[in-house]
Scaffold this motif. Structure first.
Motif, short mmCIF file in Angstrom:
data_model
loop_
_atom_site.label_atom_id
_atom_site.label_comp_id
_atom_site.label_asym_id
_atom_site.label_seq_id
_atom_site.Cartn_x
_atom_site.Cartn_y
_atom_site.Cartn_z
N VAL A 27 1.33 -1.20 0.36
CA VAL A 27 0.04 0.26 0.05
C VAL A 27 0.95 1.38 -0.33
N ASP A 28 -0.16 1.71 -0.76
CA ASP A 28 1.44 3.59 -1.07
C ASP A 28 -0.25 4.38 -0.35
N SER A 29 0.51 4.87 0.30
CA SER A 29 -0.28 6.17 1.04
C SER A 29 -0.42 7.22 -0.05
N ARG A 30 0.55 7.24 -0.28
CA ARG A 30 0.84 8.73 -1.18
C ARG A 30 -0.05 8.24 -3.21
N MET A 31 -0.80 7.61 -2.82
CA MET A 31 -1.23 7.54 -4.12
C MET A 31 -2.54 8.20 -4.42
N PRO A 32 -2.89 8.80 -3.60
CA PRO A 32 -3.89 10.20 -3.98
C PRO A 32 -2.81 11.45 -5.21
N HIS A 37 -1.09 13.72 -9.95
CA HIS A 37 -0.07 14.44 -10.50
C HIS A 37 -0.10 13.56 -12.13
N TYR A 38 -0.49 12.58 -11.87
CA TYR A 38 -0.92 12.45 -14.05
C TYR A 38 -1.75 13.13 -14.68
#
Length: 59
Positions: A27-32, A37-38
């Motif tokens: 899990v990447d907590s920075r995904m949002p 960014h995308y």
């Protein structure tokens, strides 16, 4: 990335469809933030290639 023209209530607009898959091992907590960014890079590309123009729509 796909674009299609859609007519809604007599107005035809170009709609972009994007399917984003990203496989990760944890899990990447920075995904949002990464997803934001995308999206920003996508809009930046559209503006640079003149696929669209920046405008404000008041409704």
């Amino acid at each position: 990335m796909w674009s299609v023209e859609v007519t809604w209530e007599g107005v035809t607009q170009r709609v972009f469809l994007c399917i984003l898959l990203e496989f990760q091992s944890k899990v990447d907590s920075r995904m949002p933030l990464r997803l934001m960014h995308y999206v920003a890079c996508f809009y930046d590309h559209l503006l640079k290639t003149r696929e669209t123009t920046a405008r404000c729509v008041n409704r």
